[in-house]
Design a protein around this motif. Structure first.
Motif, short mmCIF file in Angstrom:
data_model
loop_
_atom_site.label_atom_id
_atom_site.label_comp_id
_atom_site.label_asym_id
_atom_site.label_seq_id
_atom_site.Cartn_x
_atom_site.Cartn_y
_atom_site.Cartn_z
N ARG A 1 10.61 42.18 12.56
CA ARG A 1 11.10 42.41 11.19
C ARG A 1 10.16 41.75 10.19
NH1 ARG A 1 17.38 42.06 10.03
NH2 ARG A 1 17.12 43.87 11.40
N ILE A 2 9.72 42.51 9.21
CA ILE A 2 8.97 42.00 8.07
C ILE A 2 9.57 42.67 6.84
CG2 ILE A 2 7.15 43.70 8.56
CD1 ILE A 2 6.52 40.33 6.84
N ALA A 3 10.21 41.90 5.97
CA ALA A 3 10.94 42.50 4.85
C ALA A 3 11.09 41.49 3.73
CB ALA A 3 12.32 42.97 5.31
N VAL A 4 11.13 42.00 2.51
CA VAL A 4 11.28 41.17 1.30
C VAL A 4 12.33 41.83 0.41
CG1 VAL A 4 10.13 40.28 -0.77
CG2 VAL A 4 8.90 40.33 1.42
N ALA A 5 13.16 41.02 -0.19
CA ALA A 5 14.18 41.53 -1.10
C ALA A 5 13.51 42.33 -2.22
CB ALA A 5 15.00 40.38 -1.67
N PRO A 6 14.11 43.47 -2.62
CA PRO A 6 13.47 44.36 -3.60
C PRO A 6 12.99 43.67 -4.87
CG PRO A 6 15.35 45.45 -2.63
CD PRO A 6 15.37 44.04 -2.11
N GLY A 7 13.73 42.72 -5.39
CA GLY A 7 13.35 42.08 -6.63
C GLY A 7 12.18 41.12 -6.52
N PHE A 8 11.68 40.89 -5.32
CA PHE A 8 10.61 39.91 -5.11
C PHE A 8 9.38 40.52 -4.44
CE2 PHE A 8 14.53 37.56 -5.49
CZ PHE A 8 14.18 36.47 -6.28
N ARG A 9 9.27 41.83 -4.47
CA ARG A 9 8.15 42.49 -3.85
C ARG A 9 6.93 42.52 -4.78
NH1 ARG A 9 11.60 47.51 -1.10
NH2 ARG A 9 12.77 46.16 0.36
N ARG A 10 5.78 42.85 -4.19
CA ARG A 10 4.50 42.94 -4.90
C ARG A 10 4.07 41.60 -5.51
NH1 ARG A 10 2.97 48.09 -4.95
NH2 ARG A 10 4.58 49.71 -4.71
N ARG A 11 4.45 40.52 -4.84
CA ARG A 11 4.02 39.19 -5.26
C ARG A 11 3.19 38.50 -4.18
NH1 ARG A 11 9.32 36.35 -8.14
NH2 ARG A 11 10.08 38.18 -9.28
#
Length: 273
Positions: free
Chosen positions: A210-220
């Protein structure tokens, strides 16, 4: 278990893959292997054909999963696996299992045809990705924002479900991660003390579950930092990410940007019981 492992090695020995027995045991554990609903054909005590079945919950439904199906090359053409399959299904129905899942390589037309005849239907199409860990592309751009990467405890795995854009396949599902939690690396990204991203991986095999980031914290740069940290502690020279839906528009381009290459393709098939 030794009989099962020997039967597995003999069935798949022609694939030019070295099988580590401890890794196989861990794989079966993560996939929920249950000997009570697994069946085999024997010749003088040797396991010559088998269906190894896992049990658990998937999308809240009592579910069985085909951990492995194989037949010793010397015994192929005798319809052993098809006969074993009927025994498996009967046992699953007795237990109140409502669906039966499996994955099959999209190029394995004979197996796909067999599963269709047994009532399975294609439910998903997946691609698998792989990279030599030293080839990981790390952006020169500095990560944005203030976040900390540290290990997290298994009880937080459930919270990472909200970070995923698609429902993971059985082997990467929450149940699988919980069963294998003790042997998995669990890295989390924290912002102001809150878990906002994760990378869960097997440091022995290089499997990134699993590799995942909450939508509001992506592209950082959070996901890239998590992947880099995970692979830095892996004993495997390669890393792989299995069963990404062909319809995915988020994880696939991310993996490609990191240098992962698309490899095998699989169908996810299901049988309603």
């Amino acid at each position: 278990m030794d009989v099962i492992l020997t039967g597995f090695e003999e069935a798949f020995g022609g694939y030019a893959v070295d099988f580590d027995r401890q890794e196989l045991v861990e794989m079966f554990r993560r996939r929920g292997f249950d000997p009570e609903v697994s069946f085999g054909a024997f010749d003088n005590g040797a396991l010559v054909s088998f269906i190894l079945t896992g049990l658990g919950q998937y999308d809240g439904i009592p579910t069985a999963y085909d951990c492995a199906t194989g037949t010793n090359p010397a015994y192929r053409g005798r319809h052993l696996a098809a006969t074993l399959f009927d025994s498996v299904v009967a046992g699953l129905r007795e237990r109140g299992i409502r669906q039966y899942l499996l994955e099959v390589l999209s190029e394995n037309e004979p197996a796909i045809e067999l599963y269709r005849r047994k009532g399975f239907a294609v439910a998903a199409e997946y691609d698998c990705f792989r990279i030599v860990s030293s080839d990981l592309v790390c952006s020169a751009k500095e990560p944005e924002g203030d976040f900390e990467i540290r290990r997290f405890e298994p009880e937080l795995l459930g919270a990472t479900e909200a970070f995923c854009d698609f429902s993971p396949s059985w082997q990467n599902s929450l149940g699988s991660l919980m069963r294998g939690a003790a042997g998995l690396g669990r890295w989390g990204a924290y912002v102001s003390g809150n878990l906002v991203g994760c990378c869960v991986h097997d440091p022995v095999t290089g499997d990134v579950a699993r590799i995942a980031v909450a939508p509001g914290f992506r592209r950082r740069g959070i996901a890239s930092a998590l992947m880099k940290r995970a692979l830095s502690e892996s004993a495997s020279e390669t890393a792989k990410v299995l069963n990404i839906p062909v319809s995915d528009k988020t994880l696939r381009p991310f993996l490609t940007a990191l240098g992962f290459c698309r490899g095998l393709s699989q169908y996810g098939m299901s049988l309603q019981l």
